[in-house]
Scaffold this active site. Sequence first.
Site, mmCIF file in Angstrom:
data_model
loop_
_atom_site.group_PDB
_atom_site.id
_atom_site.type_symbol
_atom_site.label_atom_id
_atom_site.label_comp_id
_atom_site.label_asym_id
_atom_site.label_seq_id
_atom_site.Cartn_x
_atom_site.Cartn_y
_atom_site.Cartn_z
ATOM 1 N N HIS A 160 17.555 -69.230 3.670
ATOM 2 C CA HIS A 160 18.311 -68.000 3.459
ATOM 3 C C HIS A 160 19.556 -67.975 4.346
ATOM 4 O O HIS A 160 20.679 -67.726 3.863
ATOM 5 C CB HIS A 160 17.409 -66.802 3.768
ATOM 6 C CG HIS A 160 18.059 -65.462 3.618
ATOM 7 N ND1 HIS A 160 17.861 -64.660 2.516
ATOM 8 C CD2 HIS A 160 18.895 -64.772 4.441
ATOM 9 C CE1 HIS A 160 18.550 -63.534 2.667
ATOM 10 N NE2 HIS A 160 19.189 -63.581 3.825
ATOM 11 N N GLU A 161 19.371 -68.247 5.628
ATOM 12 C CA GLU A 161 20.504 -68.211 6.548
ATOM 13 C C GLU A 161 21.504 -69.322 6.248
ATOM 14 O O GLU A 161 22.722 -69.122 6.373
ATOM 15 C CB GLU A 161 20.011 -68.306 7.999
ATOM 16 C CG GLU A 161 19.128 -67.156 8.448
ATOM 17 C CD GLU A 161 19.779 -65.791 8.286
ATOM 18 O OE1 GLU A 161 21.009 -65.691 8.439
ATOM 19 O OE2 GLU A 161 19.055 -64.824 7.985
ATOM 20 N N HIS A 164 23.842 -68.258 3.579
ATOM 21 C CA HIS A 164 24.934 -67.455 4.154
ATOM 22 C C HIS A 164 26.002 -68.382 4.731
ATOM 23 O O HIS A 164 27.206 -68.192 4.488
ATOM 24 C CB HIS A 164 24.408 -66.549 5.271
ATOM 25 C CG HIS A 164 23.673 -65.335 4.804
ATOM 26 N ND1 HIS A 164 24.083 -64.577 3.723
ATOM 27 C CD2 HIS A 164 22.557 -64.727 5.291
ATOM 28 C CE1 HIS A 164 23.249 -63.563 3.560
ATOM 29 N NE2 HIS A 164 22.311 -63.633 4.495
ATOM 30 N N HIS A 170 23.833 -61.504 -0.006
ATOM 31 C CA HIS A 170 22.537 -61.144 -0.561
ATOM 32 C C HIS A 170 22.690 -60.826 -2.044
ATOM 33 O O HIS A 170 23.748 -60.354 -2.485
ATOM 34 C CB HIS A 170 21.955 -59.927 0.169
ATOM 35 C CG HIS A 170 21.647 -60.198 1.598
ATOM 36 N ND1 HIS A 170 22.059 -59.367 2.621
ATOM 37 C CD2 HIS A 170 20.986 -61.217 2.197
ATOM 38 C CE1 HIS A 170 21.648 -59.852 3.779
ATOM 39 N NE2 HIS A 170 20.999 -60.979 3.549
ATOM 40 N N TYR A 216 16.434 -59.098 -1.610
ATOM 41 C CA TYR A 216 15.496 -58.348 -0.791
ATOM 42 C C TYR A 216 14.460 -57.632 -1.660
ATOM 43 O O TYR A 216 14.618 -57.506 -2.870
ATOM 44 C CB TYR A 216 16.250 -57.334 0.071
ATOM 45 C CG TYR A 216 16.783 -57.914 1.359
ATOM 46 C CD1 TYR A 216 16.941 -59.280 1.528
ATOM 47 C CD2 TYR A 216 17.132 -57.083 2.408
ATOM 48 C CE1 TYR A 216 17.421 -59.809 2.713
ATOM 49 C CE2 TYR A 216 17.621 -57.598 3.607
ATOM 50 C CZ TYR A 216 17.763 -58.967 3.751
ATOM 51 O OH TYR A 216 18.234 -59.475 4.924
#
Length: 259
Positions: A160-161, A164, A170, A216
């Site tokens: 996930h990071e 980014h 997101h 999310y």
Amino acid sequence: MALLKCTLGLLILLVVSDCSWAKKKELSVSELLWRANKDVVRTKDDPLVIDDIAYGDVTERNADECVNRGCKWEKSRDGKVYVPYVISNQYSSQERSIIERGLQSFHSDTCIRFIPRTKESAFLNIHSDKGCYTYIGRQGNAQTLSLERPGCIQHNVVQHELLHVLGFHHEQNRSDRNQHIRILWQNIEPRYWNQFYIANTLNLNTPYDYNSVMQYGRFAGSWNSEPTMVPIPDPSVKFGEATRMSRNDVIRVNRLYNC
């Protein structure tokens, strides 16, 4: 007999504990990030961090870095995109292994190659700071990727990071979000409202992905245990449960970097 009962009891306890650990390992990235970041207290000396995204200044909050400036990591002549990194010695060998597995998970399906830094000026500085966070896209210097131990040391959190880092927001912040997700603002704790603002994203001709590791969960940021997001048109659709990158996540990386 008493010894046998005690032994059996101990075995049952070990099995239950082991199952609980396994279940924890399979939590969605949304839940893991929430647990890791919810109690973080930042000071004026810390970077501006909203949710798990860091910004150079307040004007960057509602912009997509890849739209407003060159945030992509450079492609080499061999067609690969090399992203140098340094991993802090704060981590145990097991934690380092989890981080490295997340880095290497991009190698088989994309042209991204995370490599140990030699002398490059732009690189990822992976260390344990306050919670899980990083910047969107290439910053051109020693770029913080905070994976606080132990809460952020999970495979899907690392993926996930890193998405980014490669330039992605997101999923619920996509420019076309309102066609796929209805935000229930009344259930969102006010201090988290800015985590649900739409960004001017590059969607790369890919569909909205409820299974993205960047999406999310239904109750993210809720103050009253009621949903903060509902899929439309079908509210029963499951979302925000990803434990690893989806096919669309991989496709987007390849399209952004022309892999």
